[in-house]
Write a protein that holds these residues in place. Structure first.
Motif, PDB file in Angstrom:
ATOM      1  N   SER A 245       0.827  -1.212   0.000  1.00 26.84           N
ATOM      2  CA  SER A 245       0.000   0.000   0.000  1.00 26.84           C
ATOM      3  C   SER A 245       0.861   1.263   0.000  1.00 26.84           C
ATOM      4  O   SER A 245       0.581   2.236   0.694  1.00 26.84           O
ATOM      5  CB  SER A 245      -0.948   0.006   1.224  1.00 26.84           C
ATOM      6  N   ILE A 246       1.928   1.232  -0.837  1.00 25.55           N
ATOM      7  CA  ILE A 246       2.903   2.323  -0.898  1.00 25.55           C
ATOM      8  C   ILE A 246       2.986   2.878  -2.324  1.00 25.55           C
ATOM      9  O   ILE A 246       2.980   2.116  -3.299  1.00 25.55           O
ATOM     10  CB  ILE A 246       4.306   1.841  -0.468  1.00 25.55           C
ATOM     11  N   GLY A 247       3.083   4.187  -2.410  1.00 23.12           N
ATOM     12  CA  GLY A 247       3.379   4.851  -3.676  1.00 23.12           C
ATOM     13  C   GLY A 247       4.423   5.918  -3.431  1.00 23.12           C
ATOM     14  O   GLY A 247       4.399   6.604  -2.408  1.00 23.12           O
ATOM     15  N   GLU A 268      -1.362  10.701 -13.279  1.00 22.74           N
ATOM     16  CA  GLU A 268      -1.293   9.232 -13.334  1.00 22.74           C
ATOM     17  C   GLU A 268      -0.958   8.663 -11.957  1.00 22.74           C
ATOM     18  O   GLU A 268      -1.482   7.609 -11.564  1.00 22.74           O
ATOM     19  CB  GLU A 268      -0.246   8.801 -14.355  1.00 22.74           C
ATOM     20  N   PHE A 269      -0.096   9.359 -11.226  1.00 24.29           N
ATOM     21  CA  PHE A 269       0.239   8.918  -9.873  1.00 24.29           C
ATOM     22  C   PHE A 269      -0.994   8.992  -8.974  1.00 24.29           C
ATOM     23  O   PHE A 269      -1.282   8.053  -8.221  1.00 24.29           O
ATOM     24  CB  PHE A 269       1.366   9.792  -9.322  1.00 24.29           C
ATOM     25  N   ARG A 270      -1.738  10.085  -9.076  1.00 21.95           N
ATOM     26  CA  ARG A 270      -2.967  10.212  -8.258  1.00 21.95           C
ATOM     27  C   ARG A 270      -3.990   9.143  -8.641  1.00 21.95           C
ATOM     28  O   ARG A 270      -4.684   8.590  -7.778  1.00 21.95           O
ATOM     29  CB  ARG A 270      -3.550  11.613  -8.410  1.00 21.95           C
ATOM     30  N   ASP A 271      -4.095   8.854  -9.931  1.00 22.68           N
ATOM     31  CA  ASP A 271      -5.025   7.806 -10.382  1.00 22.68           C
ATOM     32  C   ASP A 271      -4.620   6.445  -9.807  1.00 22.68           C
ATOM     33  O   ASP A 271      -5.486   5.646  -9.412  1.00 22.68           O
ATOM     34  CB  ASP A 271      -5.046   7.738 -11.913  1.00 22.68           C
ATOM     35  N   SER A 272      -3.323   6.188  -9.748  1.00 21.29           N
ATOM     36  CA  SER A 272      -2.832   4.928  -9.190  1.00 21.29           C
ATOM     37  C   SER A 272      -3.106   4.845  -7.695  1.00 21.29           C
ATOM     38  O   SER A 272      -3.421   3.770  -7.165  1.00 21.29           O
ATOM     39  CB  SER A 272      -1.327   4.778  -9.452  1.00 21.29           C
ATOM     40  N   ILE A 273      -2.976   5.983  -7.011  1.00 23.75           N
ATOM     41  CA  ILE A 273      -3.287   6.024  -5.575  1.00 23.75           C
ATOM     42  C   ILE A 273      -4.729   5.602  -5.348  1.00 23.75           C
ATOM     43  O   ILE A 273      -5.040   4.794  -4.457  1.00 23.75           O
ATOM     44  CB  ILE A 273      -3.047   7.440  -5.008  1.00 23.75           C
ATOM     45  N   LEU A 278      -4.037   3.228  -2.020  1.00 24.71           N
ATOM     46  CA  LEU A 278      -2.759   3.298  -1.312  1.00 24.71           C
ATOM     47  C   LEU A 278      -2.882   4.133  -0.043  1.00 24.71           C
ATOM     48  O   LEU A 278      -3.545   5.164  -0.026  1.00 24.71           O
ATOM     49  CB  LEU A 278      -1.670   3.886  -2.219  1.00 24.71           C
ATOM     50  N   GLN A 279      -2.219   3.677   1.000  1.00 25.90           N
ATOM     51  CA  GLN A 279      -2.292   4.346   2.298  1.00 25.90           C
ATOM     52  C   GLN A 279      -1.051   5.182   2.603  1.00 25.90           C
ATOM     53  O   GLN A 279      -1.130   6.212   3.257  1.00 25.90           O
ATOM     54  CB  GLN A 279      -2.473   3.297   3.405  1.00 25.90           C
ATOM     55  N   TYR A 280       0.120   4.744   2.123  1.00 25.10           N
ATOM     56  CA  TYR A 280       1.379   5.421   2.459  1.00 25.10           C
ATOM     57  C   TYR A 280       1.971   6.045   1.190  1.00 25.10           C
ATOM     58  O   TYR A 280       2.324   5.324   0.239  1.00 25.10           O
ATOM     59  CB  TYR A 280       2.369   4.427   3.071  1.00 25.10           C
ATOM     60  N   LEU A 281       2.080   7.351   1.203  1.00 26.33           N
ATOM     61  CA  LEU A 281       2.543   8.081   0.026  1.00 26.33           C
ATOM     62  C   LEU A 281       3.848   8.805   0.340  1.00 26.33           C
ATOM     63  O   LEU A 281       4.007   9.410   1.401  1.00 26.33           O
ATOM     64  CB  LEU A 281       1.475   9.084  -0.411  1.00 26.33           C
ATOM     65  N   PHE A 282       4.786   8.746  -0.613  1.00 20.94           N
ATOM     66  CA  PHE A 282       6.106   9.366  -0.448  1.00 20.94           C
ATOM     67  C   PHE A 282       6.357  10.365  -1.575  1.00 20.94           C
ATOM     68  O   PHE A 282       6.122  10.053  -2.755  1.00 20.94           O
ATOM     69  CB  PHE A 282       7.214   8.312  -0.482  1.00 20.94           C
ATOM     70  N   LEU A 283       6.820  11.535  -1.202  1.00 24.15           N
ATOM     71  CA  LEU A 283       7.300  12.521  -2.158  1.00 24.15           C
ATOM     72  C   LEU A 283       8.813  12.627  -1.968  1.00 24.15           C
ATOM     73  O   LEU A 283       9.289  13.032  -0.907  1.00 24.15           O
ATOM     74  CB  LEU A 283       6.640  13.882  -1.913  1.00 24.15           C
ATOM     75  N   ILE A 439      10.985   2.891   6.772  1.00 23.05           N
ATOM     76  CA  ILE A 439      10.633   4.255   7.193  1.00 23.05           C
ATOM     77  C   ILE A 439       9.258   4.259   7.853  1.00 23.05           C
ATOM     78  O   ILE A 439       9.043   4.901   8.890  1.00 23.05           O
ATOM     79  CB  ILE A 439      10.684   5.212   5.988  1.00 23.05           C
ATOM     80  N   ILE A 440       8.313   3.550   7.260  1.00 22.79           N
ATOM     81  CA  ILE A 440       6.959   3.473   7.839  1.00 22.79           C
ATOM     82  C   ILE A 440       7.013   2.838   9.228  1.00 22.79           C
ATOM     83  O   ILE A 440       6.381   3.339  10.177  1.00 22.79           O
ATOM     84  CB  ILE A 440       6.027   2.670   6.905  1.00 22.79           C
ATOM     85  N   ASP A 441       7.769   1.749   9.360  1.00 15.78           N
ATOM     86  CA  ASP A 441       7.891   1.086  10.663  1.00 15.78           C
ATOM     87  C   ASP A 441       8.529   2.008  11.689  1.00 15.78           C
ATOM     88  O   ASP A 441       8.118   2.042  12.865  1.00 15.78           O
ATOM     89  CB  ASP A 441       8.727  -0.190  10.531  1.00 15.78           C
ATOM     90  N   CYS A 442       9.539   2.761  11.271  1.00 12.66           N
ATOM     91  CA  CYS A 442      10.209   3.707  12.164  1.00 12.66           C
ATOM     92  C   CYS A 442       9.226   4.776  12.635  1.00 12.66           C
ATOM     93  O   CYS A 442       9.188   5.136  13.811  1.00 12.66           O
ATOM     94  CB  CYS A 442      11.391   4.357  11.457  1.00 12.66           C
TER      95      CYS A 442
END
Length: 447
Positions: A245-247, A268-273, A278-283, A439-442
């Protein structure tokens, strides 16, 4: 980005530099008269005085003027463009990072030394460059088998002399870590640019009188190890990991936002989300030194209320400097189509500067996401928004900051600090799914 994509990226950059230097080589033996050199120096100093909000921010008026006189005293003889460039570049030690003569780009005849064409084999072959170094005071080291070996001399020139010269090119009243990072990353280029030293390298190590030979390393590997921002020439891209659940979207410079291709890719990225919930998003802004755009469109990766930016700017106007306290809307509310609550991470580090740094600050101000990585390169109080100028005779280009930008009412550190410290200055955008999960776990552990 796959390894061969990285390779093509560096090849493309080096070819561009090669073409530039071949064109420049036509003027290799051209010398400029003292009159022409003084005209160019006059133009540079006049433009600084006319447009920079405070040329004396990092030195006293007396020290600045003394340096200026020293430069003019050297302009009593004919000089090549390259010699004049080194003379004028010493002013970089007195100016901010947005008001500089860029030695790496504008010195003649350097980049073709890193690219030779092997016609018989029908492929490109790169000249080796000096390995990545560690600098501690006036001592120079290279890593070898988990140890540091001290380099005392390179091709007959003492390491102390080389380092003293390189130290003189930086303004050490700016953030020290960025200066050290740049000096380390660009060491091999300056070795060639100024000292005319190239592979194979004859060195003396650990105070031995015996000569040792260092063959050097491939510049593709050098660019990866040094953390040089080679990826700024790459097209932005994204990856989706549905099972986690990561993008993640990587943006390498904010000039891209003048391009329809980036806006299309962002959609396209937003459409994929939405498609994969997806729950976890990274920029990823960890290799983004800024650009002409502000990148506010990236804020619509997640739902948000009205977004504000607060800062002060000072700029030179006809009556003198004017300061403006700004609190303005930069983005109106946005709601995505998904009902899933998103967690938004923003990756930044020492290759994050200018408008990319400011975008991270806006995200922090408005509690839009979690900042992850290492301190950025941009000071909280910085001269910024530079314009390009060209000297009339030598055609040397330089940049002058037009505004003093101040975020200190909201941020107290010298540069922007992350919420979660994560070593990424040398990741070069190659984040694996495992990295992102860590990173998510941290974050989960420390929230």
């Amino acid at each position: 980005m796959r390894l061969n994509d990285n390779f093509r990226c560096v090849v493309m950059i080096l070819i561009i530099f090669f073409v530039h230097s071949v064109v420049s080589a036509q003027n290799k033996n051209v010398s400029f008269s003292p009159k022409e050199l003084k005209e160019d120096a006059d133009y540079y100093f006049n433009m600084v005085e006319m447009h920079h909000p405070d040329p004396y921010a990092y030195s006293s008026v007396q020290a600045y003027e003394k340096k200026k006189i020293k430069i003019y005293d050297q302009l009593n003889k004919y000089m090549t463009r390259e010699d004049f460039l080194w003379t004028m570049a010493s002013m970089n030690a007195y100016m901010d990072s947005h008001s500089r003569i860029n030695i790496s780009v504008y010195s003649d005849y350097i980049y073709e030394r890193f690219l030779t064409i092997e016609n018989k084999r029908g492929r490109d072959s790169f000249q080796k460059v000096f390995p990545i170094v560690e600098v501690k005071g006036n001592k120079l080291y290279i890593p070898y088998r988990s140890k540091l070996i001290e380099i005392n001399e390179i091709d007959g020139i003492s390491s102390e002399m080389i380092l003293n010269f390189m130290y003189s090119l930086f303004n050490w009243k700016l953030p020290v870590e960025r200066n050290r990072y740049d000096m380390k990353s660009l060491f091999s280029f300056y070795l060639d640019l100024y000292f005319n030293i190239r592979a194979p390298y004859v060195v003396k190590v650990n105070k031995s009188k015996k000569n040792e030979i260092i063959q050097g390393i491939d510049p593709v590997e050098y660019s990866k190890q040094s953390g040089l921002n080679m990826l700024s020439a790459s097209e932005s891209r994204f990856e989706i990991y549905p099972s986690s659940s990561i993008g993640i979207i990587h943006v390498y410079n904010l000039n891209d936002f003048n391009s329809e291709n980036l806006l299309k890719m962002l959609q396209e990225f937003r459409d994929s989300i939405s498609k994969y919930s997806l729950q976890y998003l990274f920029l990823d802004l960890s290799n983004n030194l800024g650009g002409n755009g502000r990148g506010f469109e990236l804020l619509d990766i997640v739902s948000h209320d009205t977004i504000y930016e607060s800062r002060s700017i000072t700029r030179k106007e006809k009556g003198g400097n004017e300061k403006y306290n700004i609190h303005e809307i930069v983005r109106y509310p946005y709601t995505d189509s998904s009902s899933i609550k998103k967690t938004f991470f923003v990756l930044h580090g020492i290759n994050t500067a200018s408008n990319a740094d400011y975008l991270c600050r806006i995200i922090k101000m408005n509690n839009l996401g979690i900042l992850v990585g290492e301190n950025t390169a941009e000071p909280t109080q910085a001269f910024s928004y530079s314009f390009r100028y060209e000297m009339p005779n030598t055609k040397i280009e330089f940049w002058i900051a037009s505004q003093f930008v101040d975020y200190s009412a909201f941020f107290g550190d010298e540069t922007l600090s992350p919420d979660i410290h994560w070593e990424l200055n040398y990741k070069r955008g190659d984040f694996t799914e495992g990295d992102l999960k860590e990173i998510i776990d941290c974050w989960k552990t420390n929230k």
